[in-house]
Design an enzyme around this catalytic site. Structure first.
Site: not given
Length: 758
Positions: A144, A311, A433-435
């Site tokens: 990722s 994402r 996570v990731e925003g």
């Protein structure tokens, strides 16, 4: 004077105030990625021929073979409960992941990787996650956002030649440090600083950065051999005002002087590795900057461009896995578990939940697959990937919550036999996570979508930035025509562009009209509220959610065409209906909360002829539930990535369901069991007694829960320690011999003896 220039001159001042200059970080985020079908939905004119043109998902022979061989073998090594208790993957799993190059799925074959497509990569992660989330996370992180992808896109040739083969075969295990204690969602404000210096390194004077940093929540940090690091680069030799060079990304080998991998974090007590990284006066040579010195200050753009695609892969794969597992478990347990003389899955309250889960899964997995197909065609849809991240992780959490409700007491007893407990505990991780989803809905899906997806806003912003009155006037004229067209389509009906599947023509017509209503509403909100809308997150989040539901509904139409599975038509229709119903409900809420006079009148005008958008009727939900119970192929089509683990409750359920399918209708068998309370006697009543006994034992194994040793008891007076706090405990009984391992100690059916006749 031309009309466009006149309009532009009149509008320049108010637009300059409403549209402040963009900073570099905002511009990088807005310009990252591409716009796909979500742009047509935002504009109010979805073209179903364009939707169909994305094409089906395809796997190469090597990808298909890897799924059928290596992924299946890996899943058979995974015991969810044992891994969760150990808080780490077994050594043989770590070894297998390295040997089979699971960490190199995105790395091209020329560098020793597998060179998989986005769809294959997502499918691998999904199948692993149906069995064990910790292993899926361990696999997905190196594939990722992190060193491998950054090197592939921006690295120098020497960096690629050195690192990519080592990352592919697992000699190097990467992590990436972005989040700081004081910069989480606002990642661009990280306080970590690196100052340009020159010092002796490896025997020669070397130019580089002296970096201080604190990072946390870094997955794989405790086991990483190379750390990707984001920091603000500063050159104090430059004139005042030119010293800030921007966010920069570097690779630092472990160990390295000044850098310390901290103590381990345990996110919701999960088994995957996570922890902080600290650095004090860490020297980072220019050769360690990803892309070399020319990429100093370009780190934020690099990260945003990678996230535009990333994402859409990893976290949506986890969400889909949770949905698929929860649907299989809920539907299967509902057939095996009986209460009040009938399978609990036939009770309408449970059947309705299972049916809703299936319709949501059809929609969310359609969107995941559609976006993967777009990625494999070369698109990098930043807004669509944010939609996927939010919608699939939330859908996964909802599905697991529903599954826990259906399982009842079975769901809340920990142990090897538990079916969804670990997923229930870990569901918030993907949300965060990731925003974080609460941020992504408002600031990315709509905040970024309003600029990137709108057909005219970006042109207007560019004209204001350039102070070009004619360009601004032309953009505003085009914008006005756009608003007028969507107003007409909202009130009098929108045309259906292209040719959707004939079976879904009615749904396509509803979708086209709802898209026009959404486009008009977005323009009205932006026009009435201007820059204030950015801060009114309850409203902007609603606008983002409507776009998301329209995107999922569109993906259902795409999926029905490419799947060519008419048996799934009821689920496709139900899925689209759910998404459009939700979009309509959110739009009504939005108009009710607009802080402007006349909002009710405007809302009534825009939303006219939407009264037919009602939730699925009970009878429709019950029909879906009956299809799920009666046709195992339906569940297989809806949950194609479900994999078989090494041991545990999921494997027990799979075994019982297989035996039940061979046996056929088990109602008569269960009736005898309720009357006799004997597995053997009930089995003898079947035309296939051996198969019946095997099924009854397997079903009983599914129904039972695990137990553990309690506190030791005293030998005197039969009291337990702590029973009388006023006096010391009496002599304890001899220690009980250790019990066999839980995975080998399976519960057996225990039923009370028949009550003797009086």
């Amino acid at each position: 004077m031309p009309l466009a220039k006149l309009i532009g001159r009149w509008a320049m001042h108010p637009f300059s105030k409403a549209l402040p200059p963009l900073g570099d970080t905002e511009r990088a985020a807005l310009e990252a990625g591409t716009v796909g079908f979500e742009g047509q939905l935002f504009a109010g004119n979805p073209d179903f021929d364009v939707l169909s043109g994305v094409g089906p998902n395809r796997l190469s022979e090597s990808e298909q073979a890897f799924l059928e061989r290596e992924v299946r073998e890996l899943c058979r090594l995974l015991d969810d409960h044992a891994i969760d208790q150990a808080r780490d993957l077994p050594p043989e799993v770590w070894r297998y992941l390295r040997e089979k190059r699971f960490f190199g799925m995105i790395i091209p074959e020329e560098f020793g990787g597998l060179g998989f497509s986005h769809f294959a990569h997502a499918t691998v992660v999904t199948r692993i996650a149906t069995v064990n989330v910790a292993t899926a996370v361990t696999v997905m992180v190196p594939n990722s956002l992190g060193p491998a992808e950054l090197l592939l896109r921006y690295g120098t040739d020497s960096q690629k030649d050195h690192y990519l083969p080592r990352l592919a075969d697992g000699r190097e295990l990467p992590c990436f440090g972005l989040t700081s204690p004081y910069a989480g969602s606002d990642a661009a404000s990280i306080p970590d600083r690196g100052v340009v210096v020159e010092r002796e390194f490896n025997g020669r004077m070397t130019r580089g950065f002296l970096v201080d940093f604190d990072k946390r929540y870094i997955t794989l940090a405790p086991v990483a051999t190379v750390v990707g690091l984001a920091f603000h680069a500063v050159d104090e030799s430059r004139p005042e005002g030119e010293r800030e060079l921007g966010i920069t990304c570097a690779l630092i080998p472990v160990p390295h002087e000044g850098m310390d991998i901290g103590r381990r974090h345990r996110p919701m007590d999960s088994a995957f590795m996570n922890g902080p990284i600290h650095g004090r006066q860490v020297f980072v040579p220019m050769d360690w900057i990803i892309g070399g010195e020319k990429q100093v200050g370009q780190g934020w753009r690099m990260l945003m461009e990678c996230l535009a695609a990333g994402r859409a892969i990893s976290l949506p794969a986890l969400g889909s896995a949770m949905q698929q597992t929860a649907l299989y478990v809920s539907n299967g347990y509902g057939q095996i578990r009986e209460q009040f003389g009938m399978p609990v899955g036939k009770f309408h309250a449970i059947a309705g939940l299972v049916a809703q889960m299936s319709a949501e899964l059809y929609a969310s997995d359609a969107a995941r697959r559609f976006t993967a197909a777009a990625l494999d065609k070369g698109e990098r849809p930043s807004v669509a990937s944010a939609i996927l991240k939010v919608q699939l992780t939330e859908a996964g959490r909802r599905a697991v919550n529903h599954g826990m409700d259906i399982l009842g007491g079975k769901g809340i007893i920990s142990g090897p036999s538990n079916l969804l407990g670990v997923s229930y505990r870990q569901a918030p991780i993907a949300i965060t996570v990731e925003g974080a989803n609460i941020l992504t809905r408002a600031l990315i899906v709509f905040g970024q979508g309003a600029v990137r997806c709108h057909p005219h806003v970006l042109d207007e912003m560019a004209a204001v930035q350039a102070h070009d009155e004619t360009a601004l006037g032309k953009a505003l004229i085009a914008h006005g025509k756009h608003v007028a067209a969507n107003l007409w389509h909202s009130v009098f009906g929108a045309p259906v562009l292209g040719e959707p599947p004939e079976d879904l023509m009615h749904e396509a017509r509803l979708l086209a009209r709802m898209s026009a209503k959404y486009a008009l509403t977005a323009d009205l909100a932006m026009g009435m509220l201007g820059g204030k809308l950015k801060r009114m997150e309850l409203l902007s989040a609603r606008l983002g959610d409507v776009l998301a539901h329209l995107y999922l509904a569109s993906a259902c139409i795409w999926r029905y065409r490419v799947d060519a599975a008419p048996e799934l038509l009821p689920f496709a229709r139900a899925a689209i209906r759910l998404q459009l119903d939700e979009a309509g409900r959110i739009l009504r809420d939005l108009y009710a909360n607009l802080p402007t006079s006349g909002r009710r009148l405007i809302g009534a005008l825009v939303l006219r002829r939407t009264a037919h958008l009602a939730p699925l009727r009970d009878v429709q939900l019950l029909e879906l539930a009956e299809l799920l119970r009666s046709d195992p192929r339906i569940v297989e089509r809806l949950a194609p990535d479900l994999s078989e683990p090494a041991a545990g409750g999921l494997r027990d359920l799979m075994h019982a369901m297989e035996l039940g399918a061979q046996l056929g209708d088990t109602a008569a068998l269960n009736k005898v069991l309720r009357r006799t309370n004997s597995l053997e006697e009930a089995a003898r009543s079947s035309p296939h007694p051996e198969l019946a006994l095997a099924y009854l034992k397997a079903a009983d194994k599914v129904i039972q829960v695990d137990d553990f040793d309690g506190p030791p008891r005293t030998s005197a007076a039969g009291t337990v320690p702590g029973g009388d706090l006023s006096r010391p405990s009496a002599t304890f009984a001899p220690p009980v011999p250790p019990a066999p391992p839980l995975s080998a100690r399976r519960p057996e059916r225990t039923t009370p003896p028949p009550v003797p006749a009086m």
